[in-house]
Design an enzyme around this catalytic site. Structure first.
Site, short mmCIF file in Angstrom:
data_model
loop_
_atom_site.label_atom_id
_atom_site.label_comp_id
_atom_site.label_asym_id
_atom_site.label_seq_id
_atom_site.Cartn_x
_atom_site.Cartn_y
_atom_site.Cartn_z
N SER A 5 0.84 -1.19 0.00
CA SER A 5 0.00 0.00 0.00
C SER A 5 0.88 1.25 0.00
O SER A 5 1.79 1.35 -0.83
CB SER A 5 -0.97 -0.06 1.19
OG SER A 5 -2.00 0.87 1.03
N ASP B 10 -8.19 -5.94 -5.82
CA ASP B 10 -7.85 -4.79 -4.97
C ASP B 10 -8.57 -3.55 -5.48
O ASP B 10 -8.15 -2.92 -6.44
CB ASP B 10 -6.33 -4.58 -4.98
CG ASP B 10 -5.89 -3.58 -3.91
OD1 ASP B 10 -6.74 -2.82 -3.43
OD2 ASP B 10 -4.69 -3.57 -3.57
N HIS C 89 -6.83 -5.95 -0.83
CA HIS C 89 -5.67 -5.12 -0.48
C HIS C 89 -4.90 -5.77 0.67
O HIS C 89 -4.88 -5.26 1.79
CB HIS C 89 -6.21 -3.74 -0.09
CG HIS C 89 -5.18 -2.67 -0.05
ND1 HIS C 89 -4.39 -2.36 -1.12
CD2 HIS C 89 -4.81 -1.83 0.95
CE1 HIS C 89 -3.59 -1.37 -0.79
NE2 HIS C 89 -3.82 -1.03 0.46
#
EC number: 3.4.14.11
Lengths: 811, 811
Positions: free
Chosen positions: A377, A497, A528
């Protein structure tokens, strides 16, 4: 259980013998044994770490079946040879597989093949001495039932503890191309330094000092130079969840009309300002010893694994975070400069101090100047950002679920598009959330006013009114600098995602195809998430092989052993496939024409237009705002629902053959809006009743995976099929503002009820559509999870005669 | 955040000084300081473990606000005194609270009171020298924002690492009546012994040997005798999930007619068989050294906490588990004998061997012969079982969510009643699930036939046909032996535990009221969970205070400091209340009469009868079988649903005042069944719209709670209010087979459509019903989550004129 190991290194017998000696399975005593049976017993004895006497060893042997009739003690007492079957019956039990449940004792090799475990060469039904050594070597490299190599399983049981303080042990110690946990994780040295970065983002007249937390093996104290895993994590020093939450934007606002403009790219292009920088601090001394330490770092389990394997780990949160100077900027070039300052220090070209007061310089004298960045991320994003600078010392980035352009995170097609699950979030919210200088009241008191001004600037710059790609976003587009990349890339992304959407990784992947760097990509079926500690793929081994090559300079052929593209199957659990490319521009396409709720490959005259409204009754509207899952279900469903007239669905016939969608699907539509404003959203859908993967992986065993003996543990995970069937699943999606028909930085006017041709690229995918299923296209306007939700009274019309869908198919 | 600390020990100033010296906050240097400010600085310096230089220390001081204007460094530079406000401003920040967010710098003490943190005595606005020492003492004993005392926070940061190898440190080391983590958890000694138990449950002609895993502090090697936390966990050596699952019983079967009998208790009473036992093994030698070890035990986080605090921990899985002899029996006296054999060895009255072959005896020479048992569910159950034997050495049991009679786990009111969430489970399933001898193929090969026979016997003995209390269940009723209990009891149970239902703990609690042992009970709002690592209650401290008293013989007044009963509030989060008793027989009652869907305290003539059917259309029936949550929702709801005619709901008026239900509600009903068979189920319900607690606690911070420095970590948890309101919540429930009108071991015949008077005790509760809410009673038959589900065509009728509900109210 089905095993997928990509990181097994083909190894010749001579090397196997050397490595078996290195790990001390072969030693002066058993090296001279002449019969395989005695040698096997010696291997077993070394493996049964809990047995400190022959009796206990014998007790253990009695609890393992060697054949369907004989336990291992009986077998050893009565046999003269090591039969291949007995060897693997025992091996499977050592690996945690259970007779009757996981395999049959009289059909061992079938099970080995089915589970996808490596069987060593053997010229007869029994292993000769050399074959047995080789078989033991491969067994050590083979995954057990819980997704860990047997040698890592032994390590978790304490096998390498005696190696920690043994000076005769080579460090780092390699086995099958990967480093072993021979470094005592409880003797790690923990120190803090403050790197002086070449900027002054909080305008206090001093260059920003950036805190870095270092964990390095004790062996560095006696001269070992080690490589570094560097994780740049803005979350690492804490977050402001409450103050961040308060900044969340209201998304229940109407879509605004944009004034038409004549923008060209050069009009909005970002150019770095030249700022007058304060001079560097005057160095008042130098030392090798830090004078600040820390206790429990906020760690990343993949790093924990490498801490026992001779890597240093560095965590830094960057400008505007607790104990550092500067302000948060959410991904602009200043944050990139902040990120790479740490690498420059690690590589010897930047100054750091022991604290913020004394100006005593401290070097990374223990560093081998080879750095990898890791993280998911925002963390992976900063790794990507760093790579695009070409900074010296950064050998590779392992970038998971990373943003490659912040426009593709918070915007799309001239619209404000929220990351899935976070309606109302934006660059300013994230800046506040990560501004951990707030957590220290004494520091916050000094920076408060500066921060409030900065936050105002970000809110203005991000411009939620237009959703356009502007200078703010251009400054935050790392892909502009792809050509600078010198680091090798290991990219990891979830095909589901919808937080950091797959376009981020696909455009990066496309952009580096012609660069002279090694690049690999792993696409999984998660959202994610991290994929460490998945049982069915040897992800940690892959990274180990990769980093051993990249950072230790070991010629282990990682770049050839690892496939370019690994994709997790979306139909069959525990299946990962190798491909040479993803989303290749050479992929053929299937073209579909829209007609009366169908998608057909033949164009038939479709004089009809089809319309839908975007307006819902207040009650339904509010319900959907509260329950976005419900909205998504109703959107795709054929069942009666409040939203049934607020979208149109087109479906193909049932597929005769499986189809593998690979890349970016594109829509060409002729459409009109009843207003002078409008947006459209699209979902590509898999229609067909089957049991699909759960959205999140299941935890098979909490804390089930040890990074090594008496050290940190990860939850063992795997995607499982849901116990219930579903009728559909979204494959991918896309959005467009009808005023951004040409591009995202140029707004055109929209006349009510006039038809316009638009072309939309959906998010890239890699999706197996099963035979008997239908491919569907859903066209709608308000996306309750992502767009603004104005509940405006707008009607949209599609002219099907001029509309088509183009779907890339894997070649 | 609201803090609830029950385990703070009132301590006089002299003792405070001694303890401050013991933990080295007072030392030769700072003991002679004359001004509070310098003393305070010395305390702070010792607390800032990461600062190894004065500059770093100063840097830290600058990041803390002492007043709303001055940071701590400025304050120290400019002030001569330690104002109470500055002290607590700093203290709150040290404890992790944040100015502006959690408290205001100019209104500190208000925040301290609101968060429920202890403020030390002070005669003026500033602390004098003695007051400051005392204030620092109490600060060390105070919980931080993450539910840990400040001294444990310091420990997690490494404060006590220098104490590990320091021979001048008292061990165990106490502070405020609790033991401190001054034992190096990475130097624990791990060994395995095999205890010879006085039975031969697998009939192999040899007494059963039972494996015990021991972890003990290294200090035992130099003579320290330590107390033991013993966890008897049948799951500890692994489980057979797949083979267990295969034995699950089909619950979609009709309720069977029972033949009426004349049973009295004596007819079904269990009497132990006298068996001829094999003779004990002949001891062939003795040793102090084990010859088997283990790596990662399957641990229980509460034990992990105590491993750093000078306690040994012993895990044993008992008969029929991996590496032990014998067979599983699911709670019978043989399993109890197996359980206490380990205690007897720890207390010196039973033999253990180093392995199963050599007959070399090994004693628990490091034991101080004081044992506590710990664990939840089956683990707590065996602790309870052990307590009812009065075995020497067992000083206390901390028994969480424990079964006290297995009939109350798998049966109720003459019915087969599944533990919530596990329809079809029974004693045989659990036996198979925990029969981990199966996991070792060599061992299983030897025991297979014996095991199959045993399993057949259990299936027969449990008797799913009648659901009656029979000899099998009488053998598994620990409450028969309550009078033998000599151990002090700390009981913990969830008021929403529908797996091990609250009757188990309530009847035990009632049973021990007149016994001469200390007994405490904690009732929380969870289901079947642990409450370690809850932020709002100092559970670990409570257990520490308790065990320091029970096992180390320290006179810390634990039995008086801890309230008898602690109950978590079900309306207000983070609120735990003290009471002198639970479910007291002296509690007054509210009596309600049933009438036309109402419950009223006045009896009005109600000539009406009310009927409902238990039969559902197949589709609805199948849907509910698949979705038990949906069934439960529909059952309580006033909305139209397939089940609306399959139950009757009675409600009180809206309550004018809050009511605190405390104990066992009882129903007296006159009912008929249209068949010669029948069952009734009941739920007491809280009707009223409000935000209620989530079913499970939220994880506030994964791995957020360190058991000490560089050691294991627990997830920090807390119950939070759901973001959405609900209209109702089940308070408690009950069931009865209409053929068991008199008791659970005697079946009577049932004539169709004839009315019978029945009396049913619901599961005990402690529930706050808010003003404005209504108390509801739902009467139905098939309980989709718990009873058999025959979908039989039976009608039930209640004669409301002869029916009432009696609800105990807290006095």
């Amino acid at each position: 259980m089905r095993n997928n190991q990509f990181a097994i290194k083909p190894t010749n017998y001579e090397t196997q013998l050397v490595e078996l000696h290195d790990v001390r399975f072969l030693n002066d005593t058993n090296d001279n044994l002449n019969d395989p049976l005695s040698l096997w017993i010696s291997f077993l004895k070394l493996s049964f770490l809990s047995a400190k006497s022959d009796s206990v060893f014998s007790q253990k042997l009695q609890n393992i079946m060697a054949t369907s009739e004989q336990n291992l003690q009986t077998y050893i007492n009565n046999q003269k040879v090591v039969s291949v079957t007995a060897f693997y019956n025992v091996a499977l039990q050592l690996l945690g597989f259970q007779p009757e449940l996981d395999f049959q004792l009289n059909d061992t090799l079938t099970a080995m093949n089915k589970i996808q475990l490596k069987i060593a060469d053997h010229s007869t039904d029994s292993f000769n001495l050399d074959e047995l050594k080789s078989a033991w070597y491969w067994l050590l490299a083979t995954h057990n039932k819980e997704g860990q190599t047997f040698i890592d399983q032994l390590a978790a049981n304490g096998y390498f503890v005696s190696f920690y303080d043994d000076e005769t042990v080579k460090k780092p110690l390699l086995f099958n191309g990967k480093t072993l946990p021979v470094f005592d994780p409880h003797k790690l040295i923990r120190e803090v330094v403050y790197v002086e970065s070449p900027q002054d983002t909080d305008n206090d007249g001093k260059l920003d000092l950036l805190k870095a937390e270092i964990l390095r093996p004790a062996e560095t104290e006696s001269g070992l130079k080690v490589p570094i895993l560097y994780t740049a994590s803005p979350y690492n020093q804490g977050t402001n969840d409450e103050t961040g939450e308060k900044l969340m934007h209201n998304v229940n606002v109407p879509l605004k009309v944009k004034v038409a403009d004549d923008n060209e790219y050069k009009d909005i292009e970002y150019h770095a300002e030249t700022k007058n920088l304060p001079s560097a601090r005057k160095i008042s001394g130098e030392t090798d010893k830090a004078d600040e330490t820390f206790s429990r770092e906020q760690s990343y389990t993949l790093n924990d694994y490498f801490l026992a394997r001779g890597f240093a780990v560095v965590y830094a949160a960057g400008i505007g975070t607790k104990d550092s100077d500067g302000v948060r900027t959410t991904g602009d070039p200043e944050e990139t400069t902040s990120t790479i300052s740490i690498i420059e220090w690690l590589a010897g070209s930047r100054v750091a101090f022991t604290n913020k007061i004394d100006n005593i310089q401290i070097n990374a004298w223990w560093s081998n100047k080879s750095v990898a960045m890791t993280g998911r991320s925002y963390l992976g994003t900063l790794a990507t950002a760093a790579a695009t600078t070409g900074v010296t010392g950064l050998k590779t980035v392992i970038s998971e679920a990373a943003i490659s352009s912040w426009y593709d995170y918070y915007r799309d097609g001239g619209l404000v598009i929220a990351p899935g699950g976070f309606p109302g979030e934006d660059a300013d919210v994230l800046a506040e959330e990560t501004f951990s200088r707030r957590l220290q009241a004494g520091d916050f008191n000094r920076i408060k006013d500066t921060w409030e001004q900065k936050l105002t600037d970000i809110t203005k710059g991000q411009d939620r009114d237009t959703g356009d790609y502007n200078t703010f976003w251009d400054a935050r587009n790392y892909r502009k600098n792809i050509k600078n990349i010198k680091a090798d890339l290991l990219l990891v992304h979830g095909l589901n995602d919808w937080n950091v959407k797959p376009r981020n990784v696909e455009k990066l992947w496309q952009g580096v195809q012609n660069l002279n760097v090694s690049k690999k990509i792993i696409l999984h079926q998660g959202q994610h998430i991290y994929i460490n500690a998945f049982r069915s793929i040897d992800y940690t081994d892959i990274v180990n092989l990769w980093l051993t090559h990249e950072l230790l300079g070991v010629d282990n052929d990682a770049e050839n052993i690892l496939p370019n593209v690994i994709v997790q199957d979306n139909v069959k659990t525990e299946s990962w496939h190798s491909y040479s490319n993803w989303s290749s521009i050479k992929n053929p396409t299937m073209n579909y024409y829209l007609n009366k709720n169908t998608l057909s490959s033949e164009k038939t005259p479709a004089i009809e237009k089809i319309s839908f409204s975007d307006k819902l009754p207040d009650l339904s509207f509010n319900n959907y705002c509260q329950n976005i899952d419900k909205w998504q279900n109703d959107l795709l469903s054929d069942q009666k629902s409040p939203i049934q007239n607020n979208r149109v669905i087109f479906k193909t016939e049932k597929l005769n053959n499986e189809a593998l969608l690979d890349g970016v699907a594109k829509l060409n539509l002729r459409v009109s809006s009843s207003a002078n404003v409008g947006l459209l959203s699209f979902q590509l859908v898999d229609y067909g009743t089957s049991k699909r993967f759960n959205i999140s992986p299941s935890i098979l065993k909490a804390k089930g995976l040890a990074e090594t003996y008496d050290w940190r543990e990860d939850d063992l995970r795997e995607f499982e099929l849901n116990t219930k069937s579903t009728d559909s699943k979204m494959i991918t999606k896309g959005h467009i503002n009808l005023q951004n028909r040409e591009n995202n930085f140029h707004a055109e006017s929209l006349s009510p009820n006039e038809f316009y041709d638009i072309s939309v690229e959906l998010q890239p995918t890699f999706y197996k559509l099963q035979a008997g299923h239908q491919l569907g296209l859903v066209v709608y306007a308000t996306d309750f999870g992502m767009t603004v939700r104005g509940n405006q009274d707008i009607n949209y019309t599609i002219d099907m005669n001029y509309s088509s869908l183009i779907v890339p198919i894997h070649k």
